[in-house]
Write a protein that holds these residues in place. Structure first.
Motif, mmCIF file in Angstrom:
data_model
loop_
_atom_site.group_PDB
_atom_site.id
_atom_site.type_symbol
_atom_site.label_atom_id
_atom_site.label_comp_id
_atom_site.label_asym_id
_atom_site.label_seq_id
_atom_site.Cartn_x
_atom_site.Cartn_y
_atom_site.Cartn_z
ATOM 1 N N UNK A 133 -12.426 6.788 10.785
ATOM 2 C CA UNK A 133 -11.737 5.492 10.716
ATOM 3 C C UNK A 133 -10.711 5.482 9.593
ATOM 4 N N UNK A 134 -11.053 6.138 8.490
ATOM 5 C CA UNK A 134 -10.133 6.196 7.350
ATOM 6 C C UNK A 134 -8.884 6.985 7.714
ATOM 7 N N UNK A 135 -9.071 8.090 8.409
ATOM 8 C CA UNK A 135 -7.924 8.907 8.830
ATOM 9 C C UNK A 135 -7.026 8.114 9.776
ATOM 10 N N UNK A 136 -7.641 7.391 10.701
ATOM 11 C CA UNK A 136 -6.872 6.575 11.640
ATOM 12 C C UNK A 136 -6.115 5.471 10.915
ATOM 13 N N UNK A 137 -6.796 4.826 9.943
ATOM 14 C CA UNK A 137 -6.152 3.752 9.180
ATOM 15 C C UNK A 137 -4.947 4.267 8.415
ATOM 16 N N UNK A 138 -5.083 5.435 7.782
ATOM 17 C CA UNK A 138 -3.963 6.012 7.021
ATOM 18 C C UNK A 138 -2.785 6.309 7.942
ATOM 19 N N UNK A 139 -3.050 6.897 9.100
ATOM 20 C CA UNK A 139 -1.975 7.197 10.044
ATOM 21 C C UNK A 139 -1.254 5.931 10.480
ATOM 22 N N UNK A 140 -2.025 4.877 10.758
ATOM 23 C CA UNK A 140 -1.424 3.616 11.195
ATOM 24 C C UNK A 140 -0.632 2.962 10.064
ATOM 25 N N UNK A 141 -1.199 2.966 8.876
ATOM 26 C CA UNK A 141 -0.519 2.333 7.742
ATOM 27 C C UNK A 141 0.771 3.060 7.399
ATOM 28 N N UNK A 142 0.760 4.382 7.471
ATOM 29 C CA UNK A 142 1.979 5.144 7.216
ATOM 30 C C UNK A 142 3.042 4.817 8.270
ATOM 31 N N UNK A 143 2.610 4.705 9.525
ATOM 32 C CA UNK A 143 3.546 4.344 10.588
ATOM 33 C C UNK A 143 4.107 2.935 10.375
ATOM 34 N N UNK A 144 3.227 2.012 9.936
ATOM 35 C CA UNK A 144 3.681 0.639 9.656
ATOM 36 C C UNK A 144 4.746 0.635 8.564
ATOM 37 N N UNK A 145 4.492 1.383 7.488
ATOM 38 C CA UNK A 145 5.466 1.425 6.394
ATOM 39 C C UNK A 145 6.774 2.079 6.840
ATOM 40 N N UNK A 146 6.655 3.049 7.756
ATOM 41 C CA UNK A 146 7.859 3.680 8.283
ATOM 42 C C UNK A 146 8.770 2.690 8.993
ATOM 43 N N UNK A 147 8.196 1.633 9.547
ATOM 44 C CA UNK A 147 8.980 0.567 10.174
ATOM 45 C C UNK A 147 9.365 -0.524 9.180
ATOM 46 N N UNK A 148 8.432 -0.847 8.279
ATOM 47 C CA UNK A 148 8.660 -1.973 7.363
ATOM 48 C C UNK A 148 9.724 -1.683 6.315
ATOM 49 N N UNK A 151 -3.604 1.878 -1.317
ATOM 50 C CA UNK A 151 -2.203 1.815 -1.762
ATOM 51 C C UNK A 151 -1.290 1.457 -0.599
ATOM 52 N N UNK A 152 -1.465 2.158 0.506
ATOM 53 C CA UNK A 152 -0.634 1.903 1.677
ATOM 54 C C UNK A 152 -0.845 0.485 2.192
ATOM 55 N N UNK A 153 -2.115 0.060 2.241
ATOM 56 C CA UNK A 153 -2.425 -1.275 2.768
ATOM 57 C C UNK A 153 -1.795 -2.369 1.916
ATOM 58 N N UNK A 154 -1.837 -2.213 0.600
ATOM 59 C CA UNK A 154 -1.240 -3.228 -0.281
ATOM 60 C C UNK A 154 0.273 -3.326 -0.043
#
Length: 247
Positions: free
Chosen positions: A41-56, A94-97
């Motif tokens: 779940x942590x690996x999935x969350x990191x991948x998603x958060x990185x993708x989110x930041x790539x758009x944000x 860090x990514x989530x914040x």
């Protein structure tokens, strides 16, 4: 006969508006779960958060410009940080914040997305009353920085009137500074001397009147209406200087 392709091309995906509600939900879930996230779940969350930041990040630059207050450069630093240095959970936090910060600055908080964005600045807080020491969860009202006493006592002197309140734990031979949530996420000071404490950690907090040296857990620098949080940059600089001086 014309054949219609199914699916979405990569160029079309890049043109879609960011799904802020999903971004906020992913970030909030990551922070709320703390250290309880399973490795998968942590690996999935990191991948998603990185993708989110790539758009944000480009969206924030387009709409807000390169404003430091929008957290754009901080988001870049966190995106480029080494997970091996920070540790997987801390890196995910860090990514989530940064996802929450950028969503907030882009105007997609509770009113727009139907979700509640965690505050990037500290909420009002007061220490326990009475005579009981209370365990308080870090990461909401404040984060904490645990420092070995021998280093921490010199840091108190170095900061002087620029420092905030400090808890002393004589049992653990440590001093604790309170700082705004998320402001120590990128620190990389020696862990045997300095430990940032955020989401999923707890600090034993004494009542405000516990200040005398007979207390094993007390406020070494008393908490007052005008002395509460310490500026994280000032604290980091003082800690780095003291650690360097004794190296």
């Amino acid at each position: 006969m014309t054949t219609h392709q199914t699916g979405t091309a990569a160029s079309d995906i890049e043109a879609l508006p960011p799904d802020f509600a999903t971004m906020v939900d992913t970030a909030q879930h990551t922070l709320a779960a703390g250290v309880r996230l399973l490795d998968e779940d942590l690996e999935t969350a990191v991948l998603r958060l990185r993708a989110h930041l790539g758009l944000l990040i480009p969206e924030a630059e387009r709409r807000l410009g390169r404003l430091s207050s929008a957290g754009i450069e901080e988001a870049r630093r966190r995106l480029d940080a080494d997970p091996g240095v920070l540790g997987p959970v801390r890196y995910a936090h860090c990514l989530a914040r940064s996802v929450l910060t950028l969503c907030t600055h882009l105007g997609h908080g509770s009113e727009d997305s139907g979700t509640t964005v965690l505050r990037s600045s500290s909420e009002p807080w007061a220490p326990p009353t009475g005579t009981a020491v209370v365990l308080v969860a870090a990461g909401r009202y404040w984060d904490a920085v645990r420092v070995r006493t021998n280093v921490g006592e010199r840091v108190i002197k170095r900061l002087g009137g620029n420092g905030g309140a400090v808890i002393q734990d004589m049992y653990g031979a440590a001093l604790y500074w309170l700082v705004a949530p998320g402001t120590t996420d990128m620190w990389a000071l020696p862990p045997e001397q300095v430990v940032p404490l955020g989401v999923a950690t707890f600090v034993a907090v004494p009542p405000a009147h516990f200040t005398d040296r007979s207390r094993r857990l007390r406020w070494a620098v008393p908490l007052t209406a005008t002395r509460y949080l310490t500026d994280a940059e000032l604290l980091h600089g003082a800690l780095a200087a003291e650690i360097s001086a004794t190296a």
